[in-house]
Design a protein around this motif. Structure first.
Motif, PDB file in Angstrom:
ATOM      1  N   ILE A 152       0.844  -1.192   0.000  1.00 54.65           N
ATOM      2  CA  ILE A 152       0.000   0.000   0.000  1.00 54.65           C
ATOM      3  C   ILE A 152       0.883   1.248   0.000  1.00 54.65           C
ATOM      4  CG2 ILE A 152      -1.799   1.247   1.283  1.00 54.65           C
ATOM      5  CD1 ILE A 152      -2.700  -1.490   0.220  1.00 54.65           C
ATOM      6  N   GLY A 153       0.476   2.268  -0.737  1.00 55.32           N
ATOM      7  CA  GLY A 153       1.238   3.509  -0.773  1.00 55.32           C
ATOM      8  C   GLY A 153       0.390   4.635  -1.324  1.00 55.32           C
ATOM      9  N   TRP A 154       1.045   5.743  -1.635  1.00 54.28           N
ATOM     10  CA  TRP A 154       0.300   6.889  -2.154  1.00 54.28           C
ATOM     11  C   TRP A 154       0.254   6.851  -3.661  1.00 54.28           C
ATOM     12  CZ3 TRP A 154       5.420   8.064  -0.588  1.00 54.28           C
ATOM     13  CH2 TRP A 154       6.224   8.571  -1.582  1.00 54.28           C
ATOM     14  N   LYS A 155      -0.816   7.421  -4.176  1.00 52.71           N
ATOM     15  CA  LYS A 155      -1.004   7.708  -5.598  1.00 52.71           C
ATOM     16  C   LYS A 155      -1.758   9.032  -5.648  1.00 52.71           C
ATOM     17  CE  LYS A 155      -1.724   2.922  -7.150  1.00 52.71           C
ATOM     18  NZ  LYS A 155      -2.685   2.022  -7.819  1.00 52.71           N
ATOM     19  N   PHE A 156      -1.781   9.642  -6.798  1.00 55.16           N
ATOM     20  CA  PHE A 156      -2.623  10.820  -6.995  1.00 55.16           C
ATOM     21  C   PHE A 156      -3.630  10.507  -8.092  1.00 55.16           C
ATOM     22  CE2 PHE A 156       0.505  12.874  -4.476  1.00 55.16           C
ATOM     23  CZ  PHE A 156      -0.099  14.006  -3.946  1.00 55.16           C
ATOM     24  N   ARG A 157      -4.792  11.130  -7.999  1.00 54.33           N
ATOM     25  CA  ARG A 157      -5.844  10.981  -9.010  1.00 54.33           C
ATOM     26  C   ARG A 157      -6.399  12.359  -9.344  1.00 54.33           C
ATOM     27  NH1 ARG A 157     -10.300   8.352  -4.987  1.00 54.33           N
ATOM     28  NH2 ARG A 157     -10.800  10.282  -3.897  1.00 54.33           N
ATOM     29  N   PRO A 158      -7.021  12.482 -10.504  1.00 58.29           N
ATOM     30  CA  PRO A 158      -7.648  13.769 -10.841  1.00 58.29           C
ATOM     31  C   PRO A 158      -8.725  14.120  -9.809  1.00 58.29           C
ATOM     32  CG  PRO A 158      -7.591  12.319 -12.758  1.00 58.29           C
ATOM     33  CD  PRO A 158      -7.175  11.501 -11.583  1.00 58.29           C
ATOM     34  N   ALA A 159      -8.743  15.377  -9.411  1.00 60.82           N
ATOM     35  CA  ALA A 159      -9.728  15.849  -8.419  1.00 60.82           C
ATOM     36  C   ALA A 159     -10.888  16.468  -9.165  1.00 60.82           C
ATOM     37  CB  ALA A 159      -9.072  16.866  -7.474  1.00 60.82           C
ATOM     38  N   ARG A 160     -11.646  15.647  -9.868  1.00 56.93           N
ATOM     39  CA  ARG A 160     -12.732  16.144 -10.720  1.00 56.93           C
ATOM     40  C   ARG A 160     -14.044  16.130  -9.993  1.00 56.93           C
ATOM     41  NH1 ARG A 160     -10.444  12.691 -15.695  1.00 56.93           N
ATOM     42  NH2 ARG A 160      -8.761  14.090 -16.159  1.00 56.93           N
TER      43      ARG A 160
END
Length: 84
Positions: free
Chosen positions: A76-84
């Motif tokens: 498990i870790g961090w990811k980023f996703r679009p903040a739509r």
């Protein structure tokens, strides 16, 4: 340094050939947090296509499965996703 959960997309790439534990296609990116840190990250929350993201768009941090280790445990870790 503490980092908040929001960032702006600086650049990204769609990986058509990946590492053995990362089935392609997938996306990697650099995002700049509100605090000014530049973070290298995997991208989630959208299809791995060249037109899926727009430079400068808002991104948000998520904690998610990165891969499974050789014993079948989730990493498990961090990811980023679009903040739509």
């Amino acid at each position: 340094i503490e980092l908040g959960p929001y960032a702006k997309l600086e650049t990204f790439a769609v990986m058509q050939v990946g590492l053995p534990d990362f089935p392609a296609p997938y996306m990697i990116a650099y995002v700049r947090t509100k605090e000014g840190a530049l973070v290298f990250t995997l991208v989630t929350g959208c299809e791995a296509r060249d037109d899926a993201l727009v430079l400068g768009e808002d991104m948000e941090l998520v904690i998610d499965r990165i891969k499974d280790d050789h014993q079948g445990n989730q990493v498990i870790g961090w990811k980023f996703r679009p903040a739509r």
